[in-house]
Design an enzyme around this catalytic site. Sequence first.
Site, PDB file in Angstrom:
ATOM      1  N   GLY A  31      41.617  33.570  50.709  1.00  0.00           N
ATOM      2  CA  GLY A  31      40.610  33.603  51.764  1.00  0.00           C
ATOM      3  C   GLY A  31      39.452  34.522  51.465  1.00  0.00           C
ATOM      4  N   GLY A  36      32.500  30.544  44.753  1.00  0.00           N
ATOM      5  CA  GLY A  36      33.453  30.286  43.664  1.00  0.00           C
ATOM      6  C   GLY A  36      34.629  29.459  44.157  1.00  0.00           C
ATOM      7  N   HIS A  37      35.212  29.876  45.292  1.00  0.00           N
ATOM      8  CA  HIS A  37      36.309  29.104  45.874  1.00  0.00           C
ATOM      9  C   HIS A  37      35.848  27.672  46.180  1.00  0.00           C
ATOM     10  CE1 HIS A  37      37.557  33.276  47.401  1.00  0.00           C
ATOM     11  NE2 HIS A  37      38.599  32.900  46.693  1.00  0.00           N
ATOM     12  N   GLN A  61      52.251  39.765  45.729  1.00  0.00           N
ATOM     13  CA  GLN A  61      51.473  39.967  44.499  1.00  0.00           C
ATOM     14  C   GLN A  61      50.676  41.266  44.522  1.00  0.00           C
ATOM     15  OE1 GLN A  61      49.229  36.200  45.129  1.00  0.00           O
ATOM     16  NE2 GLN A  61      47.479  37.336  44.321  1.00  0.00           N
ATOM     17  N   LYS A 149      38.067  32.603  36.356  1.00  0.00           N
ATOM     18  CA  LYS A 149      37.856  34.024  36.650  1.00  0.00           C
ATOM     19  C   LYS A 149      39.159  34.801  36.481  1.00  0.00           C
ATOM     20  CE  LYS A 149      36.573  37.735  39.143  1.00  0.00           C
ATOM     21  NZ  LYS A 149      37.406  37.844  40.298  1.00  0.00           N
ATOM     22  N   ASP A 150      40.274  34.192  36.943  1.00  0.00           N
ATOM     23  CA  ASP A 150      41.596  34.799  36.772  1.00  0.00           C
ATOM     24  C   ASP A 150      42.262  34.109  35.586  1.00  0.00           C
ATOM     25  OD1 ASP A 150      42.082  36.521  39.444  1.00  0.00           O
ATOM     26  OD2 ASP A 150      40.878  34.760  39.879  1.00  0.00           O
ATOM     27  N   SER A 186      36.103  38.139  46.278  1.00  0.00           N
ATOM     28  CA  SER A 186      36.246  38.650  47.646  1.00  0.00           C
ATOM     29  C   SER A 186      36.173  40.166  47.631  1.00  0.00           C
ATOM     30  CB  SER A 186      37.581  38.203  48.233  1.00  0.00           C
ATOM     31  OG  SER A 186      37.738  36.814  48.074  1.00  0.00           O
TER      32      SER A 186
HETATM   33  P1  AMP Z   1      41.558  34.465  45.264  1.00  0.00           P
HETATM   34  O1  AMP Z   1      41.215  34.111  46.668  1.00  0.00           O
HETATM   35  O2  AMP Z   1      40.786  35.625  44.731  1.00  0.00           O
HETATM   36  O3  AMP Z   1      43.042  34.569  45.032  1.00  0.00           O
HETATM   37  O4  AMP Z   1      41.080  33.242  44.372  1.00  0.00           O
HETATM   38  C1  AMP Z   1      41.491  31.930  44.654  1.00  0.00           C
HETATM   39  C2  AMP Z   1      41.072  31.024  43.534  1.00  0.00           C
HETATM   40  O5  AMP Z   1      39.656  31.084  43.367  1.00  0.00           O
HETATM   41  C3  AMP Z   1      41.675  31.443  42.180  1.00  0.00           C
HETATM   42  O6  AMP Z   1      42.030  30.288  41.448  1.00  0.00           O
HETATM   43  C4  AMP Z   1      40.545  32.181  41.528  1.00  0.00           C
HETATM   44  O7  AMP Z   1      40.601  32.156  40.119  1.00  0.00           O
HETATM   45  C5  AMP Z   1      39.344  31.390  42.024  1.00  0.00           C
HETATM   46  N1  AMP Z   1      38.119  32.179  41.952  1.00  0.00           N
HETATM   47  C6  AMP Z   1      37.961  33.469  42.338  1.00  0.00           C
HETATM   48  N2  AMP Z   1      36.700  33.884  42.055  1.00  0.00           N
HETATM   49  C7  AMP Z   1      36.079  32.834  41.481  1.00  0.00           C
HETATM   50  C8  AMP Z   1      34.754  32.633  40.965  1.00  0.00           C
HETATM   51  N3  AMP Z   1      33.846  33.602  40.973  1.00  0.00           N
HETATM   52  N4  AMP Z   1      34.450  31.423  40.451  1.00  0.00           N
HETATM   53  C9  AMP Z   1      35.375  30.427  40.427  1.00  0.00           C
HETATM   54  N5  AMP Z   1      36.619  30.553  40.902  1.00  0.00           N
HETATM   55  C10 AMP Z   1      36.965  31.740  41.422  1.00  0.00           C
END
Ligand code: AMP
Length: 281
Positions: A31, A36-37, A61, A149-150, A186
């Site tokens: 969230g 990016g999301h 995690q 990114k991850d 985030s």
């Molecule tokens: P998170 O909410 O940070 O756990 O991220 C959820 C998904 O969004 C994961 O697959 C991340 O790798 C992806 N994500 C996070 N930041 C970016 C970004 N800047 N560009 C593309 N995907 C992203």
Amino acid sequence: MKIIHFGKEMQQTAHALHGQGKRIGCVPTMGFLHAGHLSLVKLARERSDVVILTLFVNPTQFGPQEDLAKYPRNFERDAALCREAGVDILFAPEAPEMYAADASIYVVEEKLSRGLCGASRLGHFRGVCTVVAKLFNLCMPHVAVFGEKDAQQFRIIRRMTRDLNFPVEIVSGPTLREADGLAMSSRNTYLSADERQQALVLKRALDETARLFRAGWRDATALKTAMQKIITQAPAAKIDYIEIVDDETLEPVQTLRKPALVALAVFIGKTRLIDNIVLKA
Ligand code: AMP
């Protein structure tokens, strides 16, 4: 857009969609959504009939010293962004819905998770693999999309899917960046204006490495030293790690011959940021 908070309901809905022959795409997130999301939602949309975005700040995690309690949350805003992006189902369970109080089974990856973020965030990938396995069982996706990114996370989930025979195609999407190059995250909301400026050293260090690589540099130590020099120019920066690893095995490399993942984790003040690039000739 349908909002689902309960695992059973999610699973029954997914099961019904399978019965109708629908292809399900899933985008797991914690969230506080950003572009990016939403770029991953677009990739899921292109590959499926029904897009499920999962929103779950997964406690398993986070380490005991980490930012679980203060992780940014804004459900209403996230729901509005999902609606605009054409998400069909927003699956947003609460922690007790996901984990029984006496839950005792976890998914552990034993090779790819040893280094990089796995070394500095003990137990992190156990939490990630466990929650993604559970989300796959609840959402029953045909395809799931994760961000580059991850980078380590993506490689571990791809391995888990292969090794545990999940019938899910794993797709990655490129890192979306702010106009000045900072990778969207985030966690960027934690940064003060001054730290936000200093955070640009991550991308600057990666760009310089890419430039040196193009100029023929192949020695990992020399490349890491060049990155360290750039990052330490920011007074608020504290390096967690700078690594160059084989893009497949995630083992450290000394001389870059095959595709290599250059990965950084740097604290800017109290905020831990990660970024990476892949170098290939
Ligand atoms: P998170 O909410 O940070 O756990 O991220 C959820 C998904 O969004 C994961 O697959 C991340 O790798 C992806 N994500 C996070 N930041 C970016 C970004 N800047 N560009 C593309 N995907 C992203």
